[in-house]
Design an enzyme around this catalytic site. Sequence first.
Site, PDB file in Angstrom:
ATOM      1  N   SER A   1      -6.225   3.219   4.578  1.00 27.23           N
ATOM      2  CA  SER A   1      -5.585   2.521   3.464  1.00 27.23           C
ATOM      3  C   SER A   1      -6.647   1.863   2.594  1.00 27.23           C
ATOM      4  O   SER A   1      -6.616   0.664   2.332  1.00 27.23           O
ATOM      5  CB  SER A   1      -4.584   1.488   3.971  1.00 27.23           C
ATOM      6  OG  SER A   1      -3.697   1.089   2.953  1.00 27.23           O
TER       7      SER A   1
ATOM      8  N   LYS B   1      -0.017   3.688  -2.703  1.00 26.99           N
ATOM      9  CA  LYS B   1      -0.979   4.782  -2.549  1.00 26.99           C
ATOM     10  C   LYS B   1      -0.291   6.150  -2.427  1.00 26.99           C
ATOM     11  O   LYS B   1      -0.960   7.174  -2.575  1.00 26.99           O
ATOM     12  CB  LYS B   1      -1.853   4.535  -1.315  1.00 26.99           C
ATOM     13  CG  LYS B   1      -2.768   3.323  -1.438  1.00 26.99           C
ATOM     14  CD  LYS B   1      -3.648   3.166  -0.216  1.00 26.99           C
ATOM     15  CE  LYS B   1      -4.653   2.031  -0.374  1.00 26.99           C
ATOM     16  NZ  LYS B   1      -4.042   0.704  -0.242  1.00 26.99           N
TER      17      LYS B   1
ATOM     18  N   SER C   1       0.796  -1.227   0.000  1.00 28.52           N
ATOM     19  CA  SER C   1       0.000   0.000   0.000  1.00 28.52           C
ATOM     20  C   SER C   1       0.831   1.282   0.000  1.00 28.52           C
ATOM     21  O   SER C   1       0.266   2.371  -0.014  1.00 28.52           O
ATOM     22  CB  SER C   1      -0.965   0.013   1.192  1.00 28.52           C
ATOM     23  OG  SER C   1      -2.147  -0.650   0.843  1.00 28.52           O
TER      24      SER C   1
END
Length: 547
Positions: free
Chosen positions: A339, A95, A92
């Site tokens: 997230s 991101k 993640s």
Amino acid sequence: MRPVTRTTQTRKSSAARATALGLAALLVWTLHAFTGAPAGAGPSDSGLKGAIDEILTDPRLDGAAAGVVVADASTGAVLYRRDGGDRLMPASNTKIPTSVAAMALLGPDHRFRTEVLATGRRHAGTLRGDLYLRGTGDPTTLAADYDRLAARVAAAGIRHVTGRLVADDTRFDTHRLGRSWAADDESSYYSAQISALTLAPDTDYDSGTVIVEAAPASPGARPTVALTPRTGYVRVDNRATTVAAGRPDTLTIERAHGTNTLVVRGEIPVGASPTKEWITVDEPTGYAAAVFADALAAHGVRVWGPTRLGLPTPASAKPVAAHESMPLRQLMHPFMKLSNNMHAEALTKAVGHRVSGRGTWEAGLEAIDAYLVKEGVDTSGLRQADGSGLSRMNLIPAQRLTDLLLAVQDAPWFADWYASLPVACAPDRAVGGTLRRRMCDTPAALNARAKTGTLTGASALSGYVTDAAGRRLVYSVVLNNHLAASVKDIEDAVVVTLASSDTAAGEIRRAAPRPDLRAPAPAASLPAASLPAASLECTWHKPEPTC
């Protein structure tokens, strides 16, 4: 990553204690090694380099890969680098480029708009034409928002629609799942299908999911099952059984492949807490349309024709009602604190549409790449396959994440974006997010801000921290190919070492524990009603596979 379907609070608490104890032991060793600890457990080199090198000798990293880069936030000078150019799965941390590109290309004031429009003529409460529900990608639309739209349709005087209800999701393409997303994650909340017209069941904003809650009944009976929102779009196949108190709880809930049948299996004992799962739906456009249709009926609006999906709204259609999302600067909080994978993918396609008129992953990723190049990031050595990091095809070196974190500091929207990063040990779920229980009772508590990342065999932590002399640092730690269930405490030890260091002087300082910054008490969740609508953390009643 495929998480355990259901984890008891006792197991969660034990895991949290074990992680905290492991981190505490590692941090105590790290600090003592550079403040006069007895011989026999010291680094091979003095100062910051020796400290981080020693942390990375943890046996859980034997045979694994570690990319670590630390830089001065003001000058960009690299203070530590370990295999920073190696291409690793960032999970993640993907991101980070997605979110900064969205802020730059859509703008912090961008709002997603969901509209109701009508074709044909209106007379005496009857619309002789079609009613269109048109979405532009809002991943935060709730059932209550569709209800308010329906109420406005009724308030506009429409009581009968002789034509159809048409769900227009054509702002985005029809590819619902990202590249190389795991097939066995199909029903998991973090792997929902992407549509320009969708629905989130609560203020966790897991768009494209429905909440399924199964509670024990009397012994031998089927558990009771409730849906949020209440909808006939999905069907419950309840095969589970309530058993006597004290028996193991084996109840699971999954969506059958390619269907909207939610299968409840296993046993749940009398007196057990309900099992609550966020389950994806098949075809989120139809889900949104079904909930809106129910809301229309509840407000006395009858649509006589069928519901149709995926048709564009004619240019001649007249507006009837509209709903706008929170601005992007605010949406960044549930996106980054939680997230949220679906937010990342919706923003990727929205960026693609803004830049090239195409709401596709390809167009969005091209726009993100072009933005990184504009910021001076060398993208020739990285690969971004989706917006969220769920794909295992993503490869981003720690050096490139550090370069980007350095580059965006002078952006006009940086303060808003920076505020969306999780904060170490911040007990308020709207602030701490996925770092809420990490680095407590250390100099990094309420200091380090970072984006977390987790897939099976991949873990990452990249962000900002202030050292002991007040110098702001940028760091990226990306760990891959480890067999251990978690290496989070290794990441934390690196960041705590930075927070404990006078990096300019090359010294590690002993930092006194702060009793006011100990880990918050374990909790399954906190009531959403007590929080700002768009500021939530990674909820503890759910696993966090890509946080």
